[in-house]
Design an enzyme around this catalytic site. Structure first.
Site, PDB file in Angstrom:
ATOM      1  N   THR A  31      41.674  37.512  54.999  1.00  0.00           N
ATOM      2  CA  THR A  31      40.901  37.398  53.753  1.00  0.00           C
ATOM      3  C   THR A  31      41.809  36.837  52.654  1.00  0.00           C
ATOM      4  O   THR A  31      42.879  36.298  52.935  1.00  0.00           O
ATOM      5  CB  THR A  31      40.269  38.755  53.371  1.00  0.00           C
ATOM      6  OG1 THR A  31      39.326  38.556  52.304  1.00  0.00           O
ATOM      7  CG2 THR A  31      41.306  39.778  52.936  1.00  0.00           C
ATOM      8  N   ASN A  32      41.405  36.944  51.392  1.00  0.00           N
ATOM      9  CA  ASN A  32      42.221  36.456  50.277  1.00  0.00           C
ATOM     10  C   ASN A  32      42.037  37.374  49.072  1.00  0.00           C
ATOM     11  O   ASN A  32      41.319  38.381  49.164  1.00  0.00           O
ATOM     12  CB  ASN A  32      41.853  34.999  49.957  1.00  0.00           C
ATOM     13  CG  ASN A  32      40.403  34.875  49.565  1.00  0.00           C
ATOM     14  OD1 ASN A  32      39.967  35.411  48.554  1.00  0.00           O
ATOM     15  ND2 ASN A  32      39.620  34.184  50.391  1.00  0.00           N
ATOM     16  N   ARG A  33      42.627  37.026  47.957  1.00  0.00           N
ATOM     17  CA  ARG A  33      42.702  37.954  46.814  1.00  0.00           C
ATOM     18  C   ARG A  33      41.516  37.846  45.855  1.00  0.00           C
ATOM     19  O   ARG A  33      41.548  38.412  44.763  1.00  0.00           O
ATOM     20  CB  ARG A  33      44.012  37.715  46.051  1.00  0.00           C
ATOM     21  CG  ARG A  33      45.242  38.143  46.864  1.00  0.00           C
ATOM     22  CD  ARG A  33      46.530  37.783  46.154  1.00  0.00           C
ATOM     23  NE  ARG A  33      46.460  38.101  44.746  1.00  0.00           N
ATOM     24  CZ  ARG A  33      46.944  37.342  43.768  1.00  0.00           C
ATOM     25  NH1 ARG A  33      47.527  36.205  44.055  1.00  0.00           N
ATOM     26  NH2 ARG A  33      46.840  37.722  42.519  1.00  0.00           N
ATOM     27  N   ALA A  98      35.775  32.267  47.129  1.00  0.00           N
ATOM     28  CA  ALA A  98      37.009  31.819  47.789  1.00  0.00           C
ATOM     29  C   ALA A  98      36.751  31.936  49.296  1.00  0.00           C
ATOM     30  O   ALA A  98      37.008  32.984  49.902  1.00  0.00           O
ATOM     31  CB  ALA A  98      38.183  32.670  47.344  1.00  0.00           C
TER      32      ALA A  98
END
Ligand code: PMT
Length: 227
Positions: A31-33, A98
Site C-alpha cells: 500500500t502507500n501513505r 493514490a
C-alpha cells in the site's frame, strides 16, 4: 446542501480517494501513505456547493461526508471496476486516489512462511484508471487528475495532463515536509493546457473548497454554462 435557489445546475461528480491495497497473501498487502484526506475534503466541498457526489475510496480511517454516495474498494482492480461502472454517468471526475502502480502477480492463497530468504515477489502493472478514463467518460466531461511528484513538478504534471488526456492536473510536491501524503495541509500547482496557477499552502479543507470552485468554473467554461 441543495443548489441555491435552483440557479446552479446540479453537477454529478466522481471523486476517487485514499490508497489501494494489493494483497501479497491473506494477511499482508502492498500500500502507500495516502490517508484519503485530500479526496474526502474534495467530496465534501463539492457536496457543500450543492452537487451530487460519488466517492470511490480505498481503505481509510475517515468518515464518509454526509450526503455523499460511497463505494468502498480495496485493490486497484476494484477501484478500476467501480470507476468504469459509474464514470459514464458523471459530468466531472477527479482522481485524488493514490492507486498502486504495481500489484502482486499471484498472491499466495495461504500465509507465506518464513522459509525462503530472500523472498521475491513478482509485480505486474495495474491498469492506469485515470489514463484509460477518457473513452468511457466521453469528451464533454471534465477530467481532473492529481500528480504526486518529488521532482520537476510542472514538467511531470504537464506530461500527465497530455498523456492521460486530462483537462486539469493538480500537482503536489510530496517531497516537501508537512504537505501531501497523510498531512492536514497541502500546496498545489494547477496545470491547465494553456497556463499554470499556484495555490499556496493551506489546510486540505480550505484547499478543497478552492479546488472545487476552480474545477466547477473550468467545467462551466467547457460546457458553456454558469458555474
Ligand atoms: O490522501 P492524502 O493523505 O490526503 O494525500 C493526498 C495525495 C498526496 C494522495 C493527493 O494529493 C495526490 O497527489 N493524489 C494522487 C496520488 C498519485 O497516485 O499520483 P500519481 O502521480 O502517481 O498518479 C497520477 C494520477 O493518475 C492520479 O490522479 C492517480 O489517481 C491516477 N492513477 C495512477 C495510477 C493508476 N494505476 N491509476 C490512476 O488512476
Amino acid at each position: 446542501m441543495p443548489p441555491p435557489g435552483g440557479q446552479t445546475r446540479r453537477v454529478r461528480i466522481l471523486v476517487t480517494a485514499g490508497p489501494t491495497r494489493e494483497p501479497i497473501d491473506p494477511v499482508r498487502f502492498l500500500t502507500n501513505r495516502s490517508s484519503g484526506k485530500m479526496g474526502y475534503a474534495l467530496a465534501h466541498a463539492f457536496q457543500h456547493a450543492g452537487h451530487s457526489v460519488l466517492l470511490v475510496s480505498g481503505p481509510t480511517d475517515l468518515d464518509v461526508p454526509d450526503h455523499v454516495d460511497f463505494i468502498p474498494v480495496e485493490t486497484a482492480a476494484d477501484m478500476c471496476d467501480a470507476v468504469r461502472h459509474s464514470i459514464g454517468r458523471m459530468d466531472i471526475a477527479v482522481f485524488a486516489a493514490a492507486v498502486a502502480d504495481y500489484t502482486v502477480r499471484d498472491p499466495a492463497p495461504e500465509k507465506i512462511k518464513k522459509s525462503s530468504d530472500p523472498l521475491t515477489l513478482e509485480l505486474v502493472k495495474t491498469t492506469d484508471i485515470l489514463g484509460s478514463a477518457r473513452e468511457p467518460f466521453g469528451f464533454e466531461g471534465t477530467l481532473v487528475g492529481f500528480a504526486a511528484e518529488t521532482n520537476d513538478l510542472e514538467a511531470n504534471a504537464r506530461d500527465k495532463l497530455t498523456r492521460k488526456r486530462c483537462d486539469l492536473i493538480i500537482a503536489n510536491d510530496v517531497s516537501k515536509p508537512g504537505i501531501g501524503f497523510d498531512s492536514d495541509r497541502n500546496e498545489v500547482l494547477l496545470v491547465y493546457p494553456t497556463h499554470n496557477e499556484q495555490v499556496p499552502e493551506t489546510t486540505k479543507h480550505d484547499l478543497a473548497h478552492r479546488l472545487a470552485h476552480a474545477i466547477l468554473t473550468l467545467h462551466a467554461e467547457r460546457v458553456g454554462c454558469e458555474p
